[in-house]
Design a protein around this motif. Structure first.
Motif, PDB file in Angstrom:
ATOM      1  N   SER A 186       0.831  -1.206   0.000  1.00 42.61           N
ATOM      2  CA  SER A 186       0.000   0.000   0.000  1.00 42.61           C
ATOM      3  C   SER A 186       0.866   1.256   0.000  1.00 42.61           C
ATOM      4  O   SER A 186       1.757   1.403   0.841  1.00 42.61           O
ATOM      5  N   HIS A 192      -3.790   8.401   1.408  1.00 40.20           N
ATOM      6  CA  HIS A 192      -4.280   9.511   2.208  1.00 40.20           C
ATOM      7  C   HIS A 192      -4.460  10.790   1.400  1.00 40.20           C
ATOM      8  O   HIS A 192      -4.967  11.784   1.927  1.00 40.20           O
ATOM      9  N   PRO A 224       0.654  -5.786   3.901  1.00 36.92           N
ATOM     10  CA  PRO A 224      -0.704  -5.947   4.451  1.00 36.92           C
ATOM     11  C   PRO A 224      -0.707  -6.029   5.976  1.00 36.92           C
ATOM     12  O   PRO A 224      -1.635  -5.527   6.622  1.00 36.92           O
ATOM     13  N   GLU A 225       0.343  -6.619   6.550  1.00 40.50           N
ATOM     14  CA  GLU A 225       0.404  -6.764   8.000  1.00 40.50           C
ATOM     15  C   GLU A 225       0.633  -5.435   8.711  1.00 40.50           C
ATOM     16  O   GLU A 225       0.457  -5.327   9.921  1.00 40.50           O
ATOM     17  N   ALA A 227      -0.370  -2.310   7.043  1.00 39.27           N
ATOM     18  CA  ALA A 227      -1.239  -1.276   6.459  1.00 39.27           C
ATOM     19  C   ALA A 227      -2.342  -0.822   7.414  1.00 39.27           C
ATOM     20  O   ALA A 227      -2.669   0.366   7.473  1.00 39.27           O
ATOM     21  N   ASP A 228      -2.901  -1.744   8.201  1.00 43.08           N
ATOM     22  CA  ASP A 228      -4.016  -1.333   9.073  1.00 43.08           C
ATOM     23  C   ASP A 228      -3.521  -0.636  10.339  1.00 43.08           C
ATOM     24  O   ASP A 228      -4.326  -0.234  11.165  1.00 43.08           O
ATOM     25  N   ARG A 229      -2.209  -0.480  10.465  1.00 42.44           N
ATOM     26  CA  ARG A 229      -1.667   0.280  11.600  1.00 42.44           C
ATOM     27  C   ARG A 229      -1.315   1.714  11.209  1.00 42.44           C
ATOM     28  O   ARG A 229      -0.820   2.483  12.035  1.00 42.44           O
ATOM     29  N   VAL A 231      -1.833   5.413  10.786  1.00 40.29           N
ATOM     30  CA  VAL A 231      -2.772   6.388  11.323  1.00 40.29           C
ATOM     31  C   VAL A 231      -2.627   7.755  10.656  1.00 40.29           C
ATOM     32  O   VAL A 231      -3.577   8.532  10.604  1.00 40.29           O
ATOM     33  N   ARG A 256       0.517   2.864  14.397  1.00 37.46           N
ATOM     34  CA  ARG A 256       0.069   2.451  15.719  1.00 37.46           C
ATOM     35  C   ARG A 256       0.994   1.345  16.221  1.00 37.46           C
ATOM     36  O   ARG A 256       1.351   0.421  15.489  1.00 37.46           O
ATOM     37  N   ASP A 258       2.057  -1.987  18.128  1.00 37.86           N
ATOM     38  CA  ASP A 258       1.354  -3.254  18.350  1.00 37.86           C
ATOM     39  C   ASP A 258       0.970  -3.394  19.815  1.00 37.86           C
ATOM     40  O   ASP A 258       1.735  -3.065  20.695  1.00 37.86           O
TER      41      ASP A 258
END
Length: 258
Positions: A186, A192, A224-225, A227-229, A231, A256, A258
């Motif tokens: 990503s 953004h 991917p591991e 990307a959702d962190r 912010v 963010r 862990d």
DNA sequence: ATGGCTTTAAAATAAAGA
């Protein structure tokens, strides 16, 4: 946790700017490109005084990458990409730090087009893709960050027409970049800023900075591991306007923990 | 502008950058 990237265009000439940027923005990790120094000339002591520990891959005269971390030494995984043993350009440094796999890259410019430098750029991008697929297969939080020397879309440059013949926005360069994203990585800044208009580089020539004639070539790609962190992310644009500035501005991602 | 700056290497120019 903020991880930043800065093509500093010569670490010797840039030390005052670099040190003040570290003090003022205090990234947990800072990836540097174009340090333009041999390994023995790397000013590790200066960073140590600020609390940063570094690993670096230098070369005489040009290229060169480094990874700095706040209060901890990056654990080096590899330097250089496989596939071309005769390639001695110092452009790739990969390490584990703070639970994230980080690859600091300085992708070849590739001008002029066509020519051997452009061929080298495209080969280097395929070698990078091979390594990024290996990292992705490990399914670890990973970040590939640095100067990619690719303008991904027309909305990433002040004037597509002015740059039409440049290696940075040739279809082959863009396609190779798109393949990286197609593998699941990503592009943080793109996600953004979907409408573009964000620059990370302004040429020294022709008053490019004063006219805001820039483009986006410094990128942060998240696995991917990771990307959702994500912010937040951005460009420390003001540093391009300082005295004796690099022609690039720093880019950063806020993650963010862990 | 096949280069309007800038850095490095090295001793006057030249390579590299984007």
């Amino acid at each position: 946790m903020k991880i930043a990237s800065f093509n500093i265009n010569g670490i010797k000439a840039r030390m005052p700017r670099l040190l003040e940027w570290l003090e003022e923005t205090r990234p947990a990790v800072a990836c540097l490109q174009e340090i333009k120094t041999q390994d023995e000339g790397f000013p590790a002591d200066e960073f140590h005084k600020l609390g940063y520990h570094a690993i670096w891959h230098g070369q005489k005269g040009f290229n060169g990458v480094a990874i700095l971390a706040d209060g901890s030494t990056p654990v080096e995984i590899r330097r250089g990409l496989e596939g071309e043993p005769e390639d001695e350009h110092a452009r790739y440094l990969e390490a584990d730090i703070f639970g994230v796999r980080i690859a600091c890259i300085y992708l070849p410019n590739g001008n002029p087009v066509p020519g051997p430098k452009f061929d080298y750029k495209l080969r280097w991008m395929e070698r990078l893709r091979t390594r990024m697929r290996e990292i992705a297969a490990e399914e670890v939080p990973a970040l590939v960050i640095g100067d990619f020397n690719v303008i991904p879309f027309d909305h990433d440059v002040w004037s597509p027409a002015a740059m039409a013949d440049d290696a940075l926005m040739q279809p082959q360069s863009r396609d190779a970049y798109a393949r990286l994203l197609g593998d699941g990585w990503s592009d943080a800044l793109a996600l953004h800023n979907p409408n573009g208009g964000v620059w990370t580089f302004w040429d020294y020539q022709a008053g490019a900075w004063q006219r805001d004639h820039g483009f986006r070539i410094d990128h942060a790609l998240l696995s991917p591991e990771l990307a959702d962190r994500l912010v937040a992310c951005g460009v420390d644009k003001a540093y391009r306007g300082r005295e004796k500035a690099s022609d690039h501005a720093p880019v950063w991602v806020q993650l963010r923990r862990d």
